[in-house]
Design a protein around this motif. Structure first.
Motif, PDB file in Angstrom:
ATOM      1  N   ASN A 161       4.101  -5.142  13.580  1.00 31.46           N
ATOM      2  CA  ASN A 161       5.143  -6.111  13.223  1.00 31.46           C
ATOM      3  C   ASN A 161       4.526  -7.393  12.648  1.00 31.46           C
ATOM      4  OD1 ASN A 161       7.133  -4.383  14.110  1.00 31.46           O
ATOM      5  ND2 ASN A 161       7.296  -5.311  16.129  1.00 31.46           N
ATOM      6  N   ALA A 162       3.371  -7.790  13.181  1.00 34.03           N
ATOM      7  CA  ALA A 162       2.692  -8.978  12.663  1.00 34.03           C
ATOM      8  C   ALA A 162       2.270  -8.767  11.209  1.00 34.03           C
ATOM      9  CB  ALA A 162       1.478  -9.301  13.532  1.00 34.03           C
ATOM     10  N   LEU A 163       1.759  -7.586  10.914  1.00 29.74           N
ATOM     11  CA  LEU A 163       1.360  -7.280   9.528  1.00 29.74           C
ATOM     12  C   LEU A 163       2.572  -7.250   8.607  1.00 29.74           C
ATOM     13  CD1 LEU A 163      -1.284  -4.480  10.239  1.00 29.74           C
ATOM     14  CD2 LEU A 163      -1.739  -6.803   9.450  1.00 29.74           C
ATOM     15  N   LEU A 164       3.691  -6.718   9.088  1.00 28.68           N
ATOM     16  CA  LEU A 164       4.922  -6.710   8.279  1.00 28.68           C
ATOM     17  C   LEU A 164       5.398  -8.131   7.998  1.00 28.68           C
ATOM     18  CD1 LEU A 164       6.913  -3.763   9.932  1.00 28.68           C
ATOM     19  CD2 LEU A 164       5.900  -3.806   7.639  1.00 28.68           C
ATOM     20  N   CYS A 165       5.262  -9.007   8.995  1.00 31.61           N
ATOM     21  CA  CYS A 165       5.659 -10.404   8.802  1.00 31.61           C
ATOM     22  C   CYS A 165       4.862 -11.047   7.674  1.00 31.61           C
ATOM     23  CB  CYS A 165       5.448 -11.194  10.087  1.00 31.61           C
ATOM     24  SG  CYS A 165       6.687 -10.880  11.355  1.00 31.61           S
ATOM     25  N   LEU A 166       3.568 -10.773   7.632  1.00 33.29           N
ATOM     26  CA  LEU A 166       2.724 -11.338   6.591  1.00 33.29           C
ATOM     27  C   LEU A 166       3.101 -10.789   5.213  1.00 33.29           C
ATOM     28  CD1 LEU A 166      -0.808 -11.396   8.273  1.00 33.29           C
ATOM     29  CD2 LEU A 166       0.633 -13.337   7.682  1.00 33.29           C
ATOM     30  N   GLN A 167       3.404  -9.509   5.176  1.00 31.48           N
ATOM     31  CA  GLN A 167       3.788  -8.892   3.899  1.00 31.48           C
ATOM     32  C   GLN A 167       5.101  -9.461   3.380  1.00 31.48           C
ATOM     33  OE1 GLN A 167       3.817  -4.671   4.546  1.00 31.48           O
ATOM     34  NE2 GLN A 167       1.607  -4.556   4.904  1.00 31.48           N
ATOM     35  N   ARG A 168       6.032  -9.727   4.301  1.00 35.05           N
ATOM     36  CA  ARG A 168       7.325 -10.256   3.882  1.00 35.05           C
ATOM     37  C   ARG A 168       7.255 -11.738   3.518  1.00 35.05           C
ATOM     38  NH1 ARG A 168       9.540  -7.364   8.410  1.00 35.05           N
ATOM     39  NH2 ARG A 168       9.588  -9.349   9.529  1.00 35.05           N
ATOM     40  N   SER A 169       6.381 -12.470   4.167  1.00 36.28           N
ATOM     41  CA  SER A 169       6.361 -13.922   3.991  1.00 36.28           C
ATOM     42  C   SER A 169       5.823 -14.352   2.635  1.00 36.28           C
ATOM     43  CB  SER A 169       5.524 -14.572   5.097  1.00 36.28           C
ATOM     44  OG  SER A 169       4.181 -14.112   5.021  1.00 36.28           O
ATOM     45  N   ASP A 170       4.783 -13.676   2.154  1.00 34.61           N
ATOM     46  CA  ASP A 170       4.189 -14.101   0.884  1.00 34.61           C
ATOM     47  C   ASP A 170       3.429 -12.935   0.270  1.00 34.61           C
ATOM     48  OD1 ASP A 170       3.180 -15.402  -1.254  1.00 34.61           O
ATOM     49  OD2 ASP A 170       2.078 -16.928  -0.153  1.00 34.61           O
ATOM     50  N   THR A 171       4.158 -12.120  -0.467  1.00 32.96           N
ATOM     51  CA  THR A 171       3.541 -10.930  -1.056  1.00 32.96           C
ATOM     52  C   THR A 171       2.564 -11.283  -2.164  1.00 32.96           C
ATOM     53  OG1 THR A 171       5.428 -10.748  -2.571  1.00 32.96           O
ATOM     54  CG2 THR A 171       5.503  -9.453  -0.541  1.00 32.96           C
TER      55      THR A 171
ATOM     56  N   GLY B  78       0.518 -13.991  -2.166  1.00 34.15           N
ATOM     57  CA  GLY B  78      -0.637 -14.765  -1.720  1.00 34.15           C
ATOM     58  C   GLY B  78      -1.235 -14.262  -0.428  1.00 34.15           C
ATOM     59  N   LEU B  79      -1.309 -12.940  -0.264  1.00 32.50           N
ATOM     60  CA  LEU B  79      -1.857 -12.382   0.972  1.00 32.50           C
ATOM     61  C   LEU B  79      -3.341 -12.689   1.128  1.00 32.50           C
ATOM     62  CD1 LEU B  79      -0.146  -8.876   1.304  1.00 32.50           C
ATOM     63  CD2 LEU B  79       0.191 -10.891   2.718  1.00 32.50           C
ATOM     64  N   GLU B  80      -4.004 -13.038  -0.003  1.00 31.76           N
ATOM     65  CA  GLU B  80      -5.420 -13.365   0.107  1.00 31.76           C
ATOM     66  C   GLU B  80      -5.641 -14.610   0.977  1.00 31.76           C
ATOM     67  OE1 GLU B  80      -3.691 -15.211  -3.596  1.00 31.76           O
ATOM     68  OE2 GLU B  80      -3.739 -13.207  -2.708  1.00 31.76           O
ATOM     69  N   ASN B  81      -4.580 -15.419   1.111  1.00 34.65           N
ATOM     70  CA  ASN B  81      -4.680 -16.600   1.964  1.00 34.65           C
ATOM     71  C   ASN B  81      -4.701 -16.236   3.459  1.00 34.65           C
ATOM     72  OD1 ASN B  81      -4.562 -18.288  -0.316  1.00 34.65           O
ATOM     73  ND2 ASN B  81      -2.322 -18.272  -0.287  1.00 34.65           N
ATOM     74  N   PHE B  82      -4.296 -14.997   3.747  1.00 31.53           N
ATOM     75  CA  PHE B  82      -4.217 -14.557   5.141  1.00 31.53           C
ATOM     76  C   PHE B  82      -5.226 -13.449   5.428  1.00 31.53           C
ATOM     77  CE2 PHE B  82       0.030 -16.096   4.027  1.00 31.53           C
ATOM     78  CZ  PHE B  82       0.254 -17.027   5.029  1.00 31.53           C
ATOM     79  N   THR B  83      -6.277 -13.388   4.619  1.00 31.75           N
ATOM     80  CA  THR B  83      -7.263 -12.311   4.791  1.00 31.75           C
ATOM     81  C   THR B  83      -7.845 -12.302   6.193  1.00 31.75           C
ATOM     82  OG1 THR B  83      -7.858 -12.427   2.445  1.00 31.75           O
ATOM     83  CG2 THR B  83      -9.405 -11.309   3.920  1.00 31.75           C
ATOM     84  N   GLY B  84      -8.215 -13.483   6.685  1.00 35.01           N
ATOM     85  CA  GLY B  84      -8.781 -13.570   8.033  1.00 35.01           C
ATOM     86  C   GLY B  84      -7.792 -13.142   9.096  1.00 35.01           C
ATOM     87  N   ASP B  85      -6.529 -13.562   8.943  1.00 38.19           N
ATOM     88  CA  ASP B  85      -5.495 -13.175   9.906  1.00 38.19           C
ATOM     89  C   ASP B  85      -5.292 -11.663   9.897  1.00 38.19           C
ATOM     90  OD1 ASP B  85      -5.044 -15.784  10.693  1.00 38.19           O
ATOM     91  OD2 ASP B  85      -3.500 -16.125   9.184  1.00 38.19           O
ATOM     92  N   ILE B  86      -5.256 -11.093   8.697  1.00 36.32           N
ATOM     93  CA  ILE B  86      -5.044  -9.648   8.578  1.00 36.32           C
ATOM     94  C   ILE B  86      -6.178  -8.881   9.253  1.00 36.32           C
ATOM     95  CG2 ILE B  86      -4.939  -7.715   6.958  1.00 36.32           C
ATOM     96  CD1 ILE B  86      -3.485  -9.588   5.021  1.00 36.32           C
ATOM     97  N   GLN B  87      -7.405  -9.331   9.023  1.00 40.34           N
ATOM     98  CA  GLN B  87      -8.548  -8.660   9.646  1.00 40.34           C
ATOM     99  C   GLN B  87      -8.484  -8.748  11.174  1.00 40.34           C
ATOM    100  OE1 GLN B  87     -11.947 -10.570   7.838  1.00 40.34           O
ATOM    101  NE2 GLN B  87     -11.889  -9.265   6.001  1.00 40.34           N
ATOM    102  N   ASN B  88      -8.100  -9.915  11.668  1.00 42.58           N
ATOM    103  CA  ASN B  88      -7.984 -10.078  13.122  1.00 42.58           C
ATOM    104  C   ASN B  88      -6.901  -9.184  13.703  1.00 42.58           C
ATOM    105  OD1 ASN B  88      -9.995 -12.028  13.199  1.00 42.58           O
ATOM    106  ND2 ASN B  88      -8.563 -13.724  12.903  1.00 42.58           N
ATOM    107  N   ILE B  89      -5.775  -9.088  12.984  1.00 44.42           N
ATOM    108  CA  ILE B  89      -4.672  -8.248  13.470  1.00 44.42           C
ATOM    109  C   ILE B  89      -5.069  -6.780  13.464  1.00 44.42           C
ATOM    110  CG2 ILE B  89      -2.316  -7.477  12.997  1.00 44.42           C
ATOM    111  CD1 ILE B  89      -1.816 -10.292  11.803  1.00 44.42           C
ATOM    112  N   VAL B  90      -5.735  -6.367  12.376  1.00 43.65           N
ATOM    113  CA  VAL B  90      -6.180  -4.967  12.279  1.00 43.65           C
ATOM    114  C   VAL B  90      -7.181  -4.655  13.396  1.00 43.65           C
ATOM    115  CG1 VAL B  90      -7.469  -3.316  10.877  1.00 43.65           C
ATOM    116  CG2 VAL B  90      -5.740  -4.766   9.814  1.00 43.65           C
ATOM    117  N   SER B  91      -8.081  -5.584  13.670  1.00 42.48           N
ATOM    118  CA  SER B  91      -9.058  -5.382  14.749  1.00 42.48           C
ATOM    119  C   SER B  91      -8.359  -5.272  16.100  1.00 42.48           C
ATOM    120  CB  SER B  91     -10.057  -6.539  14.778  1.00 42.48           C
ATOM    121  OG  SER B  91     -10.800  -6.591  13.574  1.00 42.48           O
TER     122      SER B  91
END
Length: 250
Positions: free
Chosen positions: A142-152, A154-167
């Motif tokens: 759900n966290a990853l979906l939130c990021l995808q919906r919020s700013d499709t 400019g996801l490069e701005n959330f690269t660190g967040d995405i990596q942390n969520i995936v981990s």
């Protein structure tokens, strides 16, 4: 209820909940109920309150289902805090999840209710810490979906967040698998123990007749030995009597 709880306090808490007084005062009464010098009584009190609140919370949620979003969320918040005070973390996490999902469902109409990815991540961490791995995995998704919906764009701005969520999601998934392996191992060990017990019982049943035969044989041999000794004694007595001379006779 537990003996450690005084009847007036118990009655007051039950009364406030049934009046649907979902405020800090009611939570204060709940905290008072759990103050006990007797550890055993405290455990019993928490168990009784947990059962009561689980049953009552289902009724409460049905009652507020058609209420406005603000009212529903305030009730969910009260229940979450109440279960946290009691120490029922499973119910606490379940209701937190319900609140987040409720907000997601209502965010189409009320945008201010939209859940941020950080909230899902925090929830995932709490679920992971308490051993609820599947729900932690879902929260990460759900966290990853939130990021995808919020700013499709400019996801490069959330690269660190995405990596942390995936981990975090990978940890939850691997923990779920580990639990499954442990559960299978426990079942296997239990099955082997049952088989071993059955085998031992079978062996005992097979040995038992052999033991009884040996016991009967030893009795027969003992009786035969005693009989033989008696016979020998009788024969010796007869021989001794036959060779005895009677006085006055040559």
């Amino acid at each position: 209820m537990a003996d450690a709880l005084s009847p007036p306090e118990v009655s007051l808490f039950l009364f406030l909940v049934k009046l649907r007084r979902f405020d800090d005062a009611t939570l204060g009464v709940l905290r008072t109920l759990l103050v006990s010098k007797d550890a055993r009584s405290a455990v019993q009190a928490r168990s009784s309150l947990e059962r009561f609140m689980r049953f009552e919370s289902l009724r409460i949620l049905r009652e507020v289902a058609d209420k406005d979003a603000v009212h529903v969320l305030s009730v969910l918040e009260f229940l979450v805090r109440a279960f946290a005070v009691i120490g029922d973390f499973e119910s606490c996490l379940a209701l937190r999840y319900e609140a987040l999902v409720f907000r997601e469902n209502k965010s189409g109409v009320h945008q201010w209710l939209q859940v941020g990815h950080t909230e899902w991540v925090n929830f995932a961490k709490d679920a992971l810490d308490n051993g609820f791995y599947p729900i932690a995995t879902k929260a990460c998704e759900n966290a990853l979906l939130c990021l995808q919906r919020s700013d499709t764009s400019g996801l490069e701005n959330f690269t660190g967040d995405i990596q942390n969520i995936v981990s975090l999601k990978d940890v939850a998934i691997s923990s779920t698998g580990s639990c499954s392996v442990q559960a299978k191992a426990v079942k296997y060990l239990k099955r082997k123990e049952m088989e071993r017990s059955k085998q031992q019982a079978s062996t005992f049943r097979e040995i038992q007749p052999v033991a009884s035969v040996l016991f009967r044989d030893s009795i027969k041999k003992r009786n035969a030995r005693i009989f033989s000794e008696c016979q020998a004694l009788r024969s010796a007595a007869r021989n001794s009597h036959a060779h005895t001379k009677i006085p006055g006779f040559v």
